[in-house]
Design a protein around this motif. Structure first.
Motif, PDB file in Angstrom:
ATOM      1  N   GLU A   1      12.533  -7.536  46.138  1.00  0.00           N
ATOM      2  CA  GLU A   1      11.314  -7.061  46.784  1.00  0.00           C
ATOM      3  C   GLU A   1      11.303  -7.386  48.275  1.00  0.00           C
ATOM      4  O   GLU A   1      12.002  -8.284  48.748  1.00  0.00           O
ATOM      5  CB  GLU A   1      10.085  -7.687  46.120  1.00  0.00           C
TER       6      GLU A   1
ATOM      7  N   ASP B   1       6.577  -3.860  49.721  1.00  0.00           N
ATOM      8  CA  ASP B   1       6.151  -3.659  48.336  1.00  0.00           C
ATOM      9  C   ASP B   1       4.740  -4.179  48.085  1.00  0.00           C
ATOM     10  O   ASP B   1       4.128  -3.839  47.063  1.00  0.00           O
ATOM     11  CB  ASP B   1       7.125  -4.353  47.381  1.00  0.00           C
ATOM     12  N   TYR B   2       4.220  -4.988  48.989  1.00  0.00           N
ATOM     13  CA  TYR B   2       2.917  -5.620  48.807  1.00  0.00           C
ATOM     14  C   TYR B   2       1.854  -5.018  49.721  1.00  0.00           C
ATOM     15  O   TYR B   2       0.735  -5.540  49.795  1.00  0.00           O
ATOM     16  CB  TYR B   2       3.038  -7.128  49.068  1.00  0.00           C
TER      17      TYR B   2
END
Length: 304
Positions: free
Chosen positions: A155, A159-160
């Motif tokens: 990640e 991705d956040y």
């Protein structure tokens, strides 16, 4: 401090040490980083723990020689000690451990009964043990505690983005339990909670950082050293911060006003051309001159 240059070395004049012994007589307390200095996330560096034990065994100059391990690990200190035990790092190499997880717990405790969202992997859950809080989904949180990425092998902060944007829309304050951007694991750079905190700040989010390079962790370490020695903290000029990261270990020490030593074979190994075991540390003055912060001295690995 013996053989240690002035607080602001002139460009091109940062000395490279062959071993800690060269400056040890001028040091009463070492604040030593863990990941990147004592181990690489997979294997211990035996020479580092040996150097710390030799330092602790030196006759003191009016007070015992102490070593406090200061880690940005997002877990309470007993968990770090367990990891060190697993690597075979002797407890005789240090006097105490202080982690960003410990500081995070203090920040959480200042808001009893808070509804907390944990942004990070389940392995970091001990950071919440026995605290007065309720763990809730992000949409219900009053505060978010970020300990890292759920899967740091694949990640990225991108991705956040949706999660962070939703938290920012409600002005949820974040506690970053590990200010590191990356750590080195088996020669690879692994993303840490600091990347997510940085991304949250870029969105306008409020972040409180627990750990290096921020001043509270150094204040806590000095207070801990005083507790070890009948309440008398050491002279800052006789404290040495050791670490492998310019942004956290070295910048934090410079900001706090204590001498420091950069371990080259850590997260900067690739930049310095020493990522291969057979490579040797050469002339790094040009690289150091290009950095925003510069160490007082450099050592290839922490050895005696």
């Amino acid at each position: 401090m013996t053989d240690m240059p002035a607080r602001s070395p002139a460009p091109g004049h940062v000395p490279t040490l062959r071993g800690l012994a060269a400056i040890a007589e001028g040091v009463d307390l070492i604040l030593c980083d863990v990941w990147g200095v004592l181990h690489d996330g997979t294997n211990a560096h035996p020479g580092a723990s040996d150097a710390l034990m030799r330092f602790r065994a030196l006759p003191g100059a009016g007070r015992p020689r102490r070593v406090i391990l200061v880690s940005n690990a997002p877990r309470p200190w007993p968990g770090v000690r367990e990891i060190l035990d697993g690597f075979g790092i002797p407890r005789a190499a240090y006097d105490a451990i202080l982690t960003s997880g410990d500081l995070t717990r203090s920040l959480i405790a200042a808001h009893p009964g808070a509804r907390i969202h944990h942004l990070g992997p389940e392995r970091d859950a001990p950071i919440f043990a026995d605290l007065d809080l309720t763990l809730v989904p992000a949409a219900e949180a009053e505060r978010v505690v970020c300990t890292g990425l759920f899967d740091d092998t694949c990640e990225t902060a991108e991705d956040y983005h949706a999660t962070l944007a939703a938290l920012r829309a409600r002005d949820v304050p974040m506690i970053c339990a590990n200010p590191d951007l990356v750590v080195e694991r088996r020669g690879q750079l692994i993303p840490c909670a600091g990347l997510l905190a940085e991304a949250y700040e870029a969105l306008g989010g409020q972040v409180a950082y627990a750990g290096k390079p921020h001043r509270p962790v150094y204040e806590a370490a000095m207070a801990m050293a005083g507790t070890l020695d009948a309440g008398t903290p050491p002279d800052a000029a006789r404290v040495l911060a050791v670490g492998d990261a310019l942004r956290t270990d070295i910048a934090g020490a410079v900001g706090f006003g204590i001498p420091n030593l950069l371990v080259a074979r850590g997260i900067h190994a690739e930049e310095l051309g020493v990522s291969a075991e057979q490579a040797s540390l050469g002339d790094i003055a040009h690289w150091l001159d290009a950095q925003a912060v510069r160490p007082d001295a450099v050592i290839e690995r922490l050895v005696w």
